[in-house]
Design a protein around this motif. Structure first.
Motif, mmCIF file in Angstrom:
data_model
loop_
_atom_site.group_PDB
_atom_site.id
_atom_site.type_symbol
_atom_site.label_atom_id
_atom_site.label_comp_id
_atom_site.label_asym_id
_atom_site.label_seq_id
_atom_site.Cartn_x
_atom_site.Cartn_y
_atom_site.Cartn_z
ATOM 1 N N ALA A 182 0.830 -1.210 0.000
ATOM 2 C CA ALA A 182 0.000 0.000 0.000
ATOM 3 C C ALA A 182 0.862 1.257 0.000
ATOM 4 C CB ALA A 182 -0.930 0.000 1.214
ATOM 5 N N ASN A 183 1.902 1.288 0.830
ATOM 6 C CA ASN A 183 2.756 2.465 0.943
ATOM 7 C C ASN A 183 3.525 2.712 -0.355
ATOM 8 O OD1 ASN A 183 3.997 4.597 2.631
ATOM 9 N ND2 ASN A 183 5.856 3.389 2.373
ATOM 10 N N THR A 184 4.131 1.654 -0.901
ATOM 11 C CA THR A 184 4.911 1.784 -2.131
ATOM 12 C C THR A 184 4.042 2.213 -3.306
ATOM 13 O OG1 THR A 184 6.504 0.107 -1.417
ATOM 14 C CG2 THR A 184 6.370 0.545 -3.783
ATOM 15 N N GLN A 185 2.898 1.545 -3.457
ATOM 16 C CA GLN A 185 2.080 1.818 -4.637
ATOM 17 C C GLN A 185 1.340 3.148 -4.520
ATOM 18 O OE1 GLN A 185 0.128 -1.287 -6.684
ATOM 19 N NE2 GLN A 185 1.714 -2.787 -6.258
ATOM 20 N N ALA A 186 1.008 3.565 -3.305
ATOM 21 C CA ALA A 186 0.405 4.895 -3.154
ATOM 22 C C ALA A 186 1.404 5.977 -3.538
ATOM 23 C CB ALA A 186 -0.071 5.100 -1.710
ATOM 24 N N ASN A 187 2.653 5.818 -3.145
ATOM 25 C CA ASN A 187 3.681 6.794 -3.508
ATOM 26 C C ASN A 187 3.950 6.803 -5.014
ATOM 27 O OD1 ASN A 187 5.230 8.318 -1.224
ATOM 28 N ND2 ASN A 187 4.674 6.345 -0.351
ATOM 29 N N GLN A 188 4.036 5.622 -5.617
ATOM 30 C CA GLN A 188 4.247 5.553 -7.060
ATOM 31 C C GLN A 188 3.063 6.155 -7.810
ATOM 32 O OE1 GLN A 188 4.943 1.360 -7.625
ATOM 33 N NE2 GLN A 188 7.139 1.536 -7.205
ATOM 34 N N ARG A 189 1.869 5.896 -7.317
ATOM 35 C CA ARG A 189 0.676 6.469 -7.941
ATOM 36 C C ARG A 189 0.725 7.999 -7.881
ATOM 37 N NH1 ARG A 189 -4.776 7.903 -6.625
ATOM 38 N NH2 ARG A 189 -6.172 7.354 -8.354
ATOM 39 N N GLY A 190 1.155 8.520 -6.754
ATOM 40 C CA GLY A 190 1.283 9.967 -6.632
ATOM 41 C C GLY A 190 2.252 10.545 -7.644
ATOM 42 N N MET A 191 3.363 9.856 -7.875
ATOM 43 C CA MET A 191 4.336 10.320 -8.867
ATOM 44 C C MET A 191 3.737 10.336 -10.263
ATOM 45 S SD MET A 191 7.851 8.466 -7.591
ATOM 46 C CE MET A 191 8.796 9.204 -8.910
ATOM 47 N N MET A 192 3.038 9.253 -10.619
ATOM 48 C CA MET A 192 2.499 9.159 -11.976
ATOM 49 C C MET A 192 1.402 10.196 -12.224
ATOM 50 S SD MET A 192 2.612 5.024 -12.676
ATOM 51 C CE MET A 192 1.823 4.566 -11.119
ATOM 52 N N LEU A 193 0.544 10.411 -11.248
ATOM 53 C CA LEU A 193 -0.475 11.447 -11.398
ATOM 54 C C LEU A 193 0.163 12.834 -11.460
ATOM 55 C CD1 LEU A 193 -3.245 10.129 -8.957
ATOM 56 C CD2 LEU A 193 -3.192 9.968 -11.458
ATOM 57 N N GLY A 194 1.250 13.018 -10.713
ATOM 58 C CA GLY A 194 1.972 14.284 -10.768
ATOM 59 C C GLY A 194 2.589 14.535 -12.131
ATOM 60 N N TRP A 195 3.097 13.477 -12.763
ATOM 61 C CA TRP A 195 3.655 13.624 -14.105
ATOM 62 C C TRP A 195 2.576 14.057 -15.089
ATOM 63 C CZ3 TRP A 195 6.642 8.378 -13.713
ATOM 64 C CH2 TRP A 195 7.825 8.591 -12.998
ATOM 65 N N LEU A 196 1.403 13.443 -14.995
ATOM 66 C CA LEU A 196 0.309 13.827 -15.896
ATOM 67 C C LEU A 196 -0.038 15.303 -15.720
ATOM 68 C CD1 LEU A 196 -1.955 10.654 -15.570
ATOM 69 C CD2 LEU A 196 -0.702 11.384 -17.611
ATOM 70 N N ASP A 197 -0.063 15.759 -14.467
ATOM 71 C CA ASP A 197 -0.303 17.187 -14.221
ATOM 72 C C ASP A 197 0.796 18.034 -14.849
ATOM 73 O OD1 ASP A 197 -2.696 17.014 -12.846
ATOM 74 O OD2 ASP A 197 -1.766 16.909 -10.875
ATOM 75 N N LEU A 198 2.036 17.613 -14.668
ATOM 76 C CA LEU A 198 3.172 18.360 -15.195
ATOM 77 C C LEU A 198 3.136 18.440 -16.714
ATOM 78 C CD1 LEU A 198 5.843 19.732 -14.164
ATOM 79 C CD2 LEU A 198 6.969 17.555 -14.649
ATOM 80 N N TRP A 199 2.663 17.375 -17.346
ATOM 81 C CA TRP A 199 2.589 17.336 -18.808
ATOM 82 C C TRP A 199 1.323 18.013 -19.334
ATOM 83 C CZ3 TRP A 199 3.613 11.382 -18.510
ATOM 84 C CH2 TRP A 199 4.954 11.162 -18.183
#
Length: 223
Positions: A82-99
């Motif tokens: 849960a901890n690892t995948q929540a953090n990775q999910r946050g990164m990927m959603l952040g990239w979409l925002d950045l793009w």
């Protein structure tokens, strides 16, 4: 809202906050060819969108089983996932925002990007063998549990919940590994490819651990 959903949502929200600075520093560093920003139809965007959904379910399943068992081995594994995948999910959603891209692409089928080139063009047929397992009836994409499976997990307790969680998560991880391998081959942003390769390695290791945990409980992975 149930306590499980509240906890999962809280973990994801925290991950988004902590991943923000790393997201801007990494995905915006011009590590794609010619500093190009990924398009909505690209493998980079498709992977970020689909794996975010995939991860969300893993987080939810993990919080459910932590409430349904007192076994420390399974609870520790579930917390780590849960901890690892929540953090990775946050990164990927952040990239979409950045793009500047939407987190949901209404006109795109799940995992559609895996049958196209990195730029979203179809006909990348040489990699069709890496599409991974097909989605089960009622599941959104390969590896994901059905609504019926999720409801059953929430009803079970103790050893039965542990076994079902491990069986579902092995399937979930194998679907995620296939998707991550697709990004390693197709994604153009270097840090995203690195993240995908890290998912492949970590989740393959966790699958081995979960198979062992099932055997200790006299059970086997689902075929």
């Amino acid at each position: 809202m149930t306590r499980t959903h509240w906890a999962a949502g809280t973990a994801i929200a925290l991950a988004l906050l902590f991943a923000g600075a790393a997201t801007v520093a990494s995905a915006g560093d011009g590590s794609s060819p010619a500093g190009r920003t990924p398009t909505g139809a690209s493998a980079d965007a498709g992977f970020a969108r689909d794996m975010s959904v995939h991860h969300q379910q893993a987080v939810e399943m993990s919080f459910i089983v932590r409430e349904r068992t007192r076994d420390e081995e399974v609870r520790t594994l579930a917390y780590d996932i849960a901890n690892t995948q929540a953090n990775q999910r946050g990164m990927m959603l952040g990239w979409l925002d950045l793009w500047g891209l939407p987190k949901v692409q209404a006109d795109a089928e799940p995992m559609e990007w895996m049958s196209t080139g990195a730029d979203g063009a179809s006909g990348h047929g040489g990699h069709s063998g890496h599409l991974g397992p097909q989605a089960e009836d009622g599941a959104l994409m390969a590896g994901m549990a059905t609504k019926a499976d999720m409801e059953r997990l929430a009803r079970l307790g103790g050893r039965e919940a542990e076994i079902l969680y491990l069986q579902l998560m092995i399937i979930h991880h194998n679907g995620g590994i296939a998707m991550a391998k697709g990004c390693v081959e197709r994604c153009e942003v270097g840090v995203e490819r690195d993240l995908a390769q890290g998912m492949v390695d970590a989740q393959a290791s966790e699958v081995e651990l979960m198979v062992d945990l099932l055997r200790k409980r006299g059970a086997q992975p689902r075929t």
